[in-house]
Design a protein around this motif. Structure first.
Motif, short mmCIF file in Angstrom:
data_model
loop_
_atom_site.label_atom_id
_atom_site.label_comp_id
_atom_site.label_asym_id
_atom_site.label_seq_id
_atom_site.Cartn_x
_atom_site.Cartn_y
_atom_site.Cartn_z
N ARG A 70 0.84 -1.20 0.00
CA ARG A 70 0.00 0.00 0.00
C ARG A 70 0.88 1.26 0.00
O ARG A 70 2.01 1.25 0.52
CB ARG A 70 -0.92 0.01 1.21
CG ARG A 70 -0.25 0.27 2.56
CD ARG A 70 -1.26 0.18 3.68
NE ARG A 70 -0.66 0.36 5.00
CZ ARG A 70 -0.80 1.47 5.72
NH1 ARG A 70 -1.46 2.51 5.25
NH2 ARG A 70 -0.26 1.56 6.92
N LYS B 121 -12.05 3.74 2.58
CA LYS B 121 -12.51 3.07 1.36
C LYS B 121 -11.33 2.88 0.42
O LYS B 121 -10.37 3.67 0.43
CB LYS B 121 -13.59 3.91 0.66
CG LYS B 121 -14.88 4.10 1.47
CD LYS B 121 -15.59 2.77 1.69
CE LYS B 121 -16.87 2.96 2.51
NZ LYS B 121 -17.51 1.65 2.82
N VAL B 122 -11.41 1.84 -0.40
CA VAL B 122 -10.31 1.58 -1.35
C VAL B 122 -10.21 2.75 -2.33
O VAL B 122 -11.20 3.39 -2.67
CB VAL B 122 -10.54 0.26 -2.12
CG1 VAL B 122 -10.42 -0.94 -1.20
CG2 VAL B 122 -11.87 0.26 -2.84
N CYS B 123 -8.97 2.98 -2.79
CA CYS B 123 -8.71 4.10 -3.68
C CYS B 123 -8.40 3.59 -5.09
O CYS B 123 -8.54 2.40 -5.39
CB CYS B 123 -7.55 4.95 -3.16
SG CYS B 123 -5.99 4.02 -3.10
N TYR C 58 -6.20 0.44 -5.73
CA TYR C 58 -6.86 -0.87 -5.67
C TYR C 58 -7.52 -1.19 -7.01
O TYR C 58 -7.39 -2.29 -7.55
CB TYR C 58 -7.91 -0.87 -4.55
CG TYR C 58 -8.81 -2.10 -4.54
CD1 TYR C 58 -8.37 -3.31 -3.99
CD2 TYR C 58 -10.08 -2.05 -5.12
CE1 TYR C 58 -9.18 -4.44 -3.99
CE2 TYR C 58 -10.90 -3.17 -5.12
CZ TYR C 58 -10.44 -4.36 -4.56
OH TYR C 58 -11.25 -5.49 -4.58
N HIS C 59 -8.20 -0.22 -7.59
CA HIS C 59 -8.96 -0.47 -8.82
C HIS C 59 -8.06 -0.74 -10.01
O HIS C 59 -8.47 -1.43 -10.94
CB HIS C 59 -9.88 0.72 -9.09
CG HIS C 59 -10.98 0.86 -8.09
ND1 HIS C 59 -11.99 -0.08 -7.93
CD2 HIS C 59 -11.23 1.83 -7.15
CE1 HIS C 59 -12.82 0.29 -6.97
NE2 HIS C 59 -12.37 1.45 -6.47
N CYS D 255 -2.82 -2.48 -5.43
CA CYS D 255 -2.99 -2.69 -4.00
C CYS D 255 -4.14 -3.68 -3.78
O CYS D 255 -5.08 -3.72 -4.58
CB CYS D 255 -3.29 -1.35 -3.31
SG CYS D 255 -3.57 -1.47 -1.53
N GLY E 220 -6.11 -3.74 -1.09
CA GLY E 220 -7.20 -3.19 -0.28
C GLY E 220 -7.17 -3.56 1.19
O GLY E 220 -8.21 -3.90 1.76
N CYS F 36 -7.12 -1.54 3.55
CA CYS F 36 -7.92 -0.54 4.27
C CYS F 36 -9.37 -1.00 4.48
O CYS F 36 -10.04 -0.54 5.40
CB CYS F 36 -7.90 0.79 3.51
SG CYS F 36 -8.45 0.67 1.81
N GLU F 37 -9.86 -1.94 3.63
CA GLU F 37 -11.21 -2.49 3.80
C GLU F 37 -11.16 -3.95 4.26
O GLU F 37 -12.17 -4.66 4.22
CB GLU F 37 -12.01 -2.38 2.49
CG GLU F 37 -12.48 -0.97 2.17
CD GLU F 37 -13.54 -0.95 1.09
OE1 GLU F 37 -14.30 -1.95 0.97
OE2 GLU F 37 -13.61 0.05 0.35
#
Length: 602
Positions: free
Chosen positions: A153, A170-172, A175-176, A180, A182, A184-185
């Motif tokens: 991350r 929330k994923v940023c 992630y998309h 990364c 994710g 954070c979630e």
């Protein structure tokens, strides 16, 4: 030599044991620290008039008024203690291995779901550090590899278990786009994430083969389970590793942990190169240029470099190769003559040769420019030290001036000075130039500072004449060459010479004079803008007082310089400037807010 009898008597009673010695001046300043296998033999050499010591050493000995020493167990202990004392005290006769650059590190943060980050600060409490990296490009390639392989991350969120469970983040975009997983979630477990961090540690330590073996085993297992898509993704990661390793390996990969130190010397300088090798790959490098203080040997310089660099980079390798024989207890130092280790020495020496040629070429350039200036400007000596003056005022307000200094044809910014014009009212460039030149060299004479080899005045005959008058009043006229440069045609004016000198527009001399003139102008303008903004503030505060007009404002600000100084003035001082009635108005009604900054006033 003027060393004291007390010191000579002390030298006779020194022990024949290893240790460090410290020399102090008459003022009690520590001026030199040295190490010795035998304190008695080593220190006696300084005071033996039959010994062929160089002039710098004679100068050191002439200043010694007190001697202290510390006995240690081994010569290696003496080397470590000497190194520590030099770093902490920086005696003027000791060389000090230091860089003017702050090299970056990679550190793995000490937090839940650690990050792998580049930084130029060093704080062990934040995480585990690797480096420093002398090549930012090399460091970025390592970081890029790690992030492509392990999906680390890049955000700085506090991913505590509570924050993640509460859905605070929330994923940023990372992630998309697949960079990364994710955390954070909670989309990746801490256990899996830390497994990747462990592999990142291996790569940062240079143990790439460990990670390669892991991927090969994973590929084999995926293929056996007919998970071909997974096997392909793992194969791509393995290819990345192999490509990275191929670009780093420069000798036989069987060479494990090894340090390489080489040194080459000139009369006044020495150059040292360091390479840290792990599995045949260069992981860390460092170049050092040392200005010799006394008649230090290459062996002494290299010993100090080895101890310093290993301590700075936290290297624990025991095997070292060098291009000259060096003995340091607890370390195994060899001088190879054949094979892959000799190739490494040659590589390190090539780095030094490039470093030396670059340094020499820079020195040659400086000397060439100074020679050209001496010839073009008809000077008796090379202008190693040039001082240039410029005034700045816009529409007659806030007159200020600047002095900039060039040494060896380069700016010496620590010697730049700003001046508030104190004795001149209104826009009078000639009187302002006279004031600042007189103030500058009066202070130089009072403080015993070195005089420049050349003074440059930004302006034509008028400003030059005013500066010359100031020098005459200080009995310096004729002792320092002085010229003026007129802006329009870039003419060079000399005192008492009616015709200007025109230097070839392509000449390095003119380029340096233009550079120093432009720098003085820039420095003055910057200061003037600061003054003007303060003056505007002052005007607004004074304008709020009924009965205080433009004339009163100009008188007060010209004399006192700022609102804070007007506020501090007594009634008598204000009365002398604007009369008693206006003085009372100002004292009673001036706002009491404090100014955020004090004005510079030299």
């Amino acid at each position: 030599m003027a060393e004291s009898e007390e010191v000579r008597d002390q030298v006779k009673s020194l022990p024949d044991q290893p240790g460090i010695y410290k020399f102090f001046s008459e003022e009690g300043e520590l001026i030199y620290v040295g190490k010795a296998k035998s304190l008695k033999k080593r220190v006696s050499n300084y005071f033996n008039k039959n010994t062929g010591v160089d002039n710098k050493t004679r100068k050191l000995v002439s200043q010694i008024r007190r001697l202290e020493f510390t006995i240690v167990n081994t010569e290696f202990d003496a080397l470590l203690l000497e190194n520590s004392l030099i770093k902490n005290n920086q005696p003027k006769y000791n060389i000090l291995l230091k860089d003017d650059k702050t090299y970056p590190y990679i550190y793995v943060s000490r937090e839940r779901f650690p990050r792998v980050i580049a930084t130029r600060t060093f704080d062990k409490s934040l995480g585990i550090y690797y480096g420093p990296y002398t090549s930012v490009k090399a460091m970025n390639s390592v970081l890029d590899l790690i992030h492509k392989l392990f999906f680390i991350r890049t955000c700085n969120f506090n991913l505590s278990e509570k924050n993640v469970n509460d859905g605070k983040y929330k994923v940023c975009l990372e992630y998309h786009i697949g960079n990364c997983k994710g955390p954070c979630e909670g989309l990746v477990t801490e256990e899996v994430y830390l497994e990747n961090i462990d592999k990142a540690h291996q790569i940062l330590k240079g143990n790439i083969s460990v990670v390669k073996t892991f991927y090969k085993e994973q590929i084999q297992q995926a293929a056996e389970n007919l998970e071909f898509e997974k096997a392909h993704k793992l194969k791509l990661k393995l290819d990345l590793l192999e490509k990275f390793q191929t670009s780093s390996v420069i000798v036989n990969p069987k060479i494990t942990d090894l340090d390489v130190f080489t040194i080459k010397s000139l009369d006044k300088n020495a150059f040292i190169n360091y390479l840290h090798i792990v599995n045949g790959a260069i992981l860390q490098t460092k170049n050092i240029e040392i200005k010799k203080k006394l008649d230090e040997t290459d062996e002494d310089l290299l010993k100090l470099a080895i101890i310093n660099i290993r301590e700075e980079m936290e290297i624990t390798t025991r095997d070292i190769i060098a291009n000259i024989p060096v003995e340091i207890d607890e370390l195994k130092i060899a001088v190879p003559s054949i094979g892959d280790k000799k190739k490494l020495l040659d590589l390190s020496l090539n780095n030094i040769s490039f470093q030396m040629s670059k340094s020499v070429s820079n020195n040659e350039r400086d000397l060439r420019i100074l020679n050209t200036m001496q010839e073009d400007l008809r000077l008796k000596e090379k202008p190693f030290h040039i001082e240039c003056f410029d005034n700045s005022n816009i529409q007659g307000t806030n007159p200020v001036a600047s002095m900039v200094v060039f040494k060896n044809a380069k700016p010496s910014k620590k010697d730049y000075r700003h001046y508030n014009i104190k004795t001149v009212v209104g826009p009078n460039d000639f009187d302002s130039m006279h004031e600042i030149v007189h103030r500058r060299y009066k202070r130089v004479l009072e403080e015993g500072l070195p005089l420049p080899n050349l003074i440059v005045i930004d302006g034509g005959k008028g400003q030059l004449s005013a500066a010359c008058q100031a020098l005459q009043e200080l009995d310096l006229y004729g002792k320092i060459p002085i010229v003026g440069i007129a802006k329009r045609l870039e003419e060079i004016y000399y005192p008492d010479d009616t015709l200007p000198l025109y230097i070839d527009k392509k000449s390095e001399s003119l380029k340096i004079i233009q550079q120093i003139r432009n720098e003085a102008h820039r420095f003055a303008i910057t200061f003037h803008r600061t003054k003007r903004s303060k003056s505007t503030l002052a005007k607004s505060k004074l304008a709020s007082i009924k009965g205080v007009g433009e004339s009163t404002f100009q008188k007060l600000v010209s004399h006192f310089g700022s609102v804070s100084k007007i506020r501090q003035a007594s009634l008598e001082e204000l009365t002398e400037i604007v009369g008693k009635a206006k003085a009372e108005l100002v004292l009673l009604n001036l706002p009491v807010e404090k100014e955020s900054k004090k004005e510079e006033n030299q």
